[in-house]
Design a protein around this motif. Structure first.
Motif, PDB file in Angstrom:
ATOM      1  N   ARG A  32      19.947 -81.110  21.958  1.00  0.00           N
ATOM      2  CA  ARG A  32      19.086 -80.866  20.749  1.00  0.00           C
ATOM      3  C   ARG A  32      19.745 -81.114  19.442  1.00  0.00           C
ATOM      4  NH1 ARG A  32      13.931 -80.042  22.584  1.00  0.00           N
ATOM      5  NH2 ARG A  32      13.906 -78.969  24.933  1.00  0.00           N
ATOM      6  N   GLY A  33      21.174 -80.872  19.498  1.00  0.00           N
ATOM      7  CA  GLY A  33      21.919 -80.975  18.183  1.00  0.00           C
ATOM      8  C   GLY A  33      21.605 -79.671  17.538  1.00  0.00           C
ATOM      9  N   ARG A  34      21.357 -78.570  18.129  1.00  0.00           N
ATOM     10  CA  ARG A  34      21.334 -77.251  17.275  1.00  0.00           C
ATOM     11  C   ARG A  34      21.938 -76.106  18.314  1.00  0.00           C
ATOM     12  NH1 ARG A  34      14.743 -76.956  16.726  1.00  0.00           N
ATOM     13  NH2 ARG A  34      15.317 -75.882  18.655  1.00  0.00           N
ATOM     14  N   GLY A  35      22.223 -75.024  17.791  1.00  0.00           N
ATOM     15  CA  GLY A  35      22.734 -74.185  18.545  1.00  0.00           C
ATOM     16  C   GLY A  35      24.209 -73.750  18.119  1.00  0.00           C
ATOM     17  N   PRO A  36      24.970 -72.905  18.623  1.00  0.00           N
ATOM     18  CA  PRO A  36      26.272 -72.366  17.900  1.00  0.00           C
ATOM     19  C   PRO A  36      27.298 -73.487  18.253  1.00  0.00           C
ATOM     20  CG  PRO A  36      25.750 -71.429  20.050  1.00  0.00           C
ATOM     21  CD  PRO A  36      24.494 -71.843  19.702  1.00  0.00           C
ATOM     22  N   SER A  37      28.281 -73.560  17.501  1.00  0.00           N
ATOM     23  CA  SER A  37      29.133 -74.532  17.804  1.00  0.00           C
ATOM     24  C   SER A  37      30.141 -74.047  18.839  1.00  0.00           C
ATOM     25  CB  SER A  37      29.991 -74.750  16.321  1.00  0.00           C
ATOM     26  OG  SER A  37      30.785 -73.523  16.195  1.00  0.00           O
ATOM     27  N   PRO A  38      30.728 -74.990  19.567  1.00  0.00           N
ATOM     28  CA  PRO A  38      31.453 -74.647  20.830  1.00  0.00           C
ATOM     29  C   PRO A  38      32.463 -73.665  20.491  1.00  0.00           C
ATOM     30  CG  PRO A  38      31.154 -76.932  20.842  1.00  0.00           C
ATOM     31  CD  PRO A  38      30.730 -76.467  19.466  1.00  0.00           C
ATOM     32  N   LEU A  39      33.307 -73.681  19.267  1.00  0.00           N
ATOM     33  CA  LEU A  39      34.291 -72.532  18.932  1.00  0.00           C
ATOM     34  C   LEU A  39      33.536 -71.438  18.709  1.00  0.00           C
ATOM     35  CD1 LEU A  39      37.235 -72.524  18.627  1.00  0.00           C
ATOM     36  CD2 LEU A  39      36.849 -73.262  16.238  1.00  0.00           C
TER      37      LEU A  39
END
Length: 123
Positions: A32-39
């Protein structure tokens, strides 16, 4: 059920659910290109996982140093997550200005772009 708590296996099950949550959120971000960054996600989940490992260690009668180590790891992960969140919430104008090495003003600063309110006297 008492055996799950006495052996600490209940925490193992919760940690599996946390790992599944991490995978689901990473897939969500990838698709989706949204959401928390992996870090940020790792910092947040590592903090909670370390707390759960401290609980597991306490339930199984581990030495206090092991419990303290997990609590310290949780603190480090939490502070890392907090720093990432604060950095991400910094307004774009402040980020740009803090990275600039040139002193003074430019046409992009607030002095040039501010609009006057109705009834205010313009300089």
């Amino acid at each position: 059920m008492p055996e799950l708590f006495a052996s600490g296996r209940i925490v193992d099950g919760i940690l599996v659910l946390v790992a599944l949550e991490a995978v689901a959120l990473l897939v969500w971000r990838w698709r989706r290109g949204r959401g928390p960054s992996p870090l940020a996600l790792i910092g947040n989940l590592a903090s909670g996982a370390s707390l759960m490992l401290a609980v597991r260690a306490a339930l199984t009668g581990a030495d206090w140093t092991v419990i303290a180590g997990f609590l310290l790891a949780s603190l480090v992960a939490h502070l890392t997550d907090l720093c990432l969140r604060l950095r991400d919430e910094q307004p774009e104008a402040l980020r740009r200005r803090s990275q600039s090495s040139e002193p003074g003003t430019s046409p992009e600063t607030a002095a040039f772009t501010a609009r006057t309110q109705p009834g205010m006297i313009s300089p």
